[in-house]
Design a protein around this motif. Structure first.
Motif, short mmCIF file in Angstrom:
data_model
loop_
_atom_site.label_atom_id
_atom_site.label_comp_id
_atom_site.label_asym_id
_atom_site.label_seq_id
_atom_site.Cartn_x
_atom_site.Cartn_y
_atom_site.Cartn_z
N GLY A 268 0.70 -1.16 0.03
CA GLY A 268 -0.09 -0.56 -0.18
C GLY A 268 1.19 1.32 0.31
O GLY A 268 0.15 2.34 -0.01
N THR B 130 2.36 1.48 -8.22
CA THR B 130 1.86 3.24 -8.82
C THR B 130 3.41 3.96 -9.02
O THR B 130 3.57 4.43 -10.37
CB THR B 130 1.48 3.89 -7.67
N GLU C 85 -2.42 10.26 -7.61
CA GLU C 85 -1.86 8.63 -8.32
C GLU C 85 -1.90 8.58 -9.93
O GLU C 85 -2.10 7.46 -10.18
CB GLU C 85 -3.52 8.29 -7.77
P1 GDP Z 1 1.88 -0.78 -3.51
O1 GDP Z 1 1.30 -2.12 -2.09
O2 GDP Z 1 2.55 -0.88 -2.35
O3 GDP Z 1 2.09 -1.73 -4.45
O4 GDP Z 1 1.14 0.71 -3.52
P2 GDP Z 1 0.22 1.67 -4.84
O5 GDP Z 1 0.72 1.41 -5.81
O6 GDP Z 1 -0.67 -0.61 -4.92
O7 GDP Z 1 -0.33 1.80 -3.95
C1 GDP Z 1 -1.33 2.04 -3.34
C2 GDP Z 1 -1.93 2.66 -3.03
O8 GDP Z 1 -1.64 4.24 -3.09
C3 GDP Z 1 -2.97 3.12 -4.55
O9 GDP Z 1 -4.41 3.18 -4.45
C4 GDP Z 1 -2.21 4.50 -5.56
O10 GDP Z 1 -3.12 4.88 -6.04
C5 GDP Z 1 -2.30 4.91 -4.12
N1 GDP Z 1 -0.72 6.02 -4.19
C6 GDP Z 1 -0.21 6.11 -4.40
N2 GDP Z 1 1.43 7.09 -4.95
C7 GDP Z 1 -0.05 7.73 -4.42
C8 GDP Z 1 0.97 9.15 -4.22
O11 GDP Z 1 1.57 10.08 -4.49
N3 GDP Z 1 0.20 10.06 -4.18
C9 GDP Z 1 -2.07 10.04 -3.88
N4 GDP Z 1 -2.66 10.53 -3.45
N5 GDP Z 1 -1.84 8.62 -3.54
C10 GDP Z 1 -0.85 7.29 -4.24
#
Ligand code: GDP
Length: 297
Positions: A111, A116, A278
């Motif tokens: 998360g 992303t 995002e």
């Molecule tokens: P992972 O589990 O580390 O791969 O995390 P994800 O890439 O799935 O991101 C988790 C959530 O955080 C998703 O809903 C993304 O859209 C959100 N997210 C990631 N980076 C950012 C950011 O810089 N700003 C915001 N607001 N949301 C983000």
């Protein structure tokens, strides 16, 4: 908005100084108390606050400040310089391999924004270097993770190497690296699994992937919204895995500033990028001086 509380409080501390023609030692003491509280309230690491305030106080009590024409402004400058220093002085670029591909391995808790960030970074490399990265899907524990990386890959026009969820991530990385060599990709970005907290099995897996892929860059992705917890996570990952850079995500939220201001000082590792949303273009190179300006408002 990020840093709002910190910005407000620091500005208040400066306001009382800027009204004065000459700053006395007790004025400086009062301002330092305000700055200290502002930083602690922003969830900045206690030791970092201590060093920060000590350093600002020493400089602010320097004779040239006391005799200055506008002492309030001089103290703002001292704080600005010190904030910049705490966050690492200058921007630190991505490590690059002398021969292709440059391998970037992502790490971080579930998360935090790893997947992303893989997409954002791909887009950034495509735009700045016309790069052709291969993305490797090595998170096999959440079935949705592979799909998510594929969606991200499609958005930024980069191929994704995946072997489903039944293959050991080590094998996936091995074969993904071979594919990148065969296709002459100039970058490989490895999306790894995260968990809700650091555990031994996760660290062993990441450590094995590191041995297999020999990454030039291990980017730790941490969520700025989690404040000191982000700093603890960074410390843990760095001690157990050895990271080369940090991506601080979710700076578009109303984060207080603790992670941004503490992580470099606590881990010794540079923040290289920040996530500001995002969308795939919401990634910024981290410039400590610009961040200091933003914090001071
Ligand atoms: P992972 O589990 O580390 O791969 O995390 P994800 O890439 O799935 O991101 C988790 C959530 O955080 C998703 O809903 C993304 O859209 C959100 N997210 C990631 N980076 C950012 C950011 O810089 N700003 C915001 N607001 N949301 C983000």
């Amino acid at each position: 908005m990020a840093f709002e509380g910190l910005t407000d409080r620091l500005q208040k501390a400066f306001k009382s100084l800027s009204r004065k023609g000459k700053v006395s030692e007790s004025d400086v003491r009062d301002a330092m108390r305000e700055i200290r509280l502002a930083l602690l309230e922003a969830d900045v690491n206690f030791d970092v606050v201590k060093d920060f305030v000590k350093s600002v106080r020493e400089k602010a009590l320097g004779a040239e400040v006391l005799d200055g024409i506008n002492p309030g402004q001089q103290i703002v400058k001292i704080v600005n310089d010190e904030l910049t220093k705490t966050m690492g002085e200058a921007a630190v670029p991505l490590n690059k391999s002398a021969k292709v591909p440059t391998v970037i391995m992502m790490a971080g808790l579930q998360g935090a924004g790893k997947t992303t960030t893989v997409g954002k970074l791909t887009k950034y490399l495509e735009e700045t270097e016309k790069a052709r990265p291969l993305l490797i899907a090595a998170d096999v524990y959440r079935p949705a993770a592979i799909k998510q990386l594929q969606v991200v890959g499609e958005q930024v026009g980069a191929p994704v190497f995946e072997m489903g969820t039944d293959t050991n991530p080590r094998e996936i990385v091995r074969q993904g690296m071979a594919q990148a060599a065969a296709n002459h990709n100039d970058y490989v970005l490895i999306d790894t699994a995260g968990r809700l907290q650091i555990d031994e099995k996760l660290m062993q897996e990441l450590s094995d992937i590191k041995d297999i892929a020999h990454p030039d860059e291990i980017l730790l992705v941490v969520d700025a919204m989690t404040g000191q917890a982000a700093v603890d996570v960074a410390k843990g990952f760095n001690e157990q895995l050895g990271v080369t850079g940090i991506v601080l995500t979710k700076l578009d939220g109303d984060t207080r500033g603790g992670a941004a201001l503490s992580i470099r000082a606590v881990t010794g590792k540079p923040i290289k990028f920040t996530g500001q949303g995002e969308k795939m273009d919401a990634l910024d190179v981290f410039y400590p001086d610009r961040m200091a300006n933003r914090i001071l408002g």
